[in-house]
Design an enzyme around this catalytic site. Structure first.
Site, PDB file in Angstrom:
ATOM      1  N   ASN A 122      44.987  38.808  57.450  1.00  0.00           N
ATOM      2  CA  ASN A 122      45.833  37.651  57.748  1.00  0.00           C
ATOM      3  C   ASN A 122      46.699  37.279  56.545  1.00  0.00           C
ATOM      4  O   ASN A 122      46.631  37.903  55.489  1.00  0.00           O
ATOM      5  CB  ASN A 122      44.950  36.475  58.188  1.00  0.00           C
ATOM      6  CG  ASN A 122      45.608  35.620  59.244  1.00  0.00           C
ATOM      7  OD1 ASN A 122      46.800  35.341  59.188  1.00  0.00           O
ATOM      8  ND2 ASN A 122      44.829  35.199  60.220  1.00  0.00           N
ATOM      9  N   HIS A 126      36.940  41.601  32.550  1.00  0.00           N
ATOM     10  CA  HIS A 126      36.800  41.886  31.123  1.00  0.00           C
ATOM     11  C   HIS A 126      35.368  41.606  30.706  1.00  0.00           C
ATOM     12  O   HIS A 126      34.699  40.760  31.296  1.00  0.00           O
ATOM     13  CB  HIS A 126      37.748  41.005  30.301  1.00  0.00           C
ATOM     14  CG  HIS A 126      39.184  41.194  30.666  1.00  0.00           C
ATOM     15  ND1 HIS A 126      39.975  42.150  30.089  1.00  0.00           N
ATOM     16  CD2 HIS A 126      39.973  40.555  31.573  1.00  0.00           C
ATOM     17  CE1 HIS A 126      41.196  42.095  30.612  1.00  0.00           C
ATOM     18  NE2 HIS A 126      41.207  41.139  31.519  1.00  0.00           N
ATOM     19  N   ARG A 175      25.427  34.239  49.246  1.00  0.00           N
ATOM     20  CA  ARG A 175      24.033  34.630  49.464  1.00  0.00           C
ATOM     21  C   ARG A 175      23.827  34.886  50.958  1.00  0.00           C
ATOM     22  O   ARG A 175      24.456  34.265  51.798  1.00  0.00           O
ATOM     23  CB  ARG A 175      23.084  33.545  48.997  1.00  0.00           C
ATOM     24  CG  ARG A 175      23.198  33.247  47.521  1.00  0.00           C
ATOM     25  CD  ARG A 175      22.092  32.319  47.049  1.00  0.00           C
ATOM     26  NE  ARG A 175      22.318  31.767  45.742  1.00  0.00           N
ATOM     27  CZ  ARG A 175      22.268  32.431  44.601  1.00  0.00           C
ATOM     28  NH1 ARG A 175      22.021  33.701  44.611  1.00  0.00           N
ATOM     29  NH2 ARG A 175      22.479  31.842  43.446  1.00  0.00           N
TER      30      ARG A 175
END
Length: 199
Positions: free
Chosen positions: A67, A97, A163
């Site tokens: 979308n 990084h 989770r």
């Protein structure tokens, strides 16, 4: 090739990608143009406008749809399987990084990680996927989630960090489960929907 040629070529490529991602280009043509520049999108794949692609290091399978507002940093590879649906404003980041010493916590060297979204997944609104993550087959990622680690198949993942909230059935859900909203036909022309191709 000189340094100035390389800078000019990269800038020109980014301008092309910006134009391809705009409202001026219809979805079916966007797929073709991205493939011409080196992407590997199935003809039935669809990316809607206002997308920001920093490279064409992307593969999309059959009937997959992204979308509006998609951002892909393009540093490493993004692979999207078949029958994937993606809500508005997905961000896929394939570079990060390492944490450095106190004098400069963000090290200069980039750390890259490919992102994979396997077959049948549904990615909700405003999701961010970080480098090296694989969204396993059949997963749903809830709106606003930050996916920092790879998922297991057929699960609902939500939150920041995302989770697993519950398991999802591998087959078709039973009738009567889920939303009860009335189903309506799409208001968009067929050439702007996933799976639509124009010959």
């Amino acid at each position: 090739m000189t340094l100035s040629d390389n800078i000019f070529t990269r800038h020109l490529r980014r301008l092309c990608l910006a134009g391809i991602g705009s409202e001026l280009i219809p979805a079916f043509l966007r797929t073709r143009l991205l493939n011409m520049l080196g992407a590997s999108l199935d003809p039935s794949a669809c990316i809607w406008p206002d997308c920001h692609l920093r490279s064409t290091n992307i593969t999309m399978g059959r009937e997959s749809f992204i979308n509006v507002g998609f951002f892909f940093d393009g540093a490493a590879r993004l692979t999207i399987g078949n029958n994937v649906r993606v809500g508005q404003f997905l961000s896929v980041v394939t570079a990060t990084h390492d944490v450095g010493p106190a004098e400069q916590r963000c090290t200069i060297e980039a750390v890259l990680g490919d992102v994979v979204i396997e077959d049948g997944c549904w990615i909700g609104l405003n999701v961010t996927i970080l480098p090296g993550v694989t969204i396993a087959k059949g997963c749903v990622i809830g709106a606003g989630s930050l996916v920092t680690k790879s998922t297991e198949p057929n699960g609902l993942y939500v939150g920041s960090p995302a989770r697993r909230l519950r398991d999802l059935p591998p087959g078709k859900p039973k009738k009567g489960k889920g939303r009860t909203a009335e189903r309506m036909p799409s208001p968009f022309p067929s050439t702007q929907r996933a799976g639509a191709t124009v010959e």
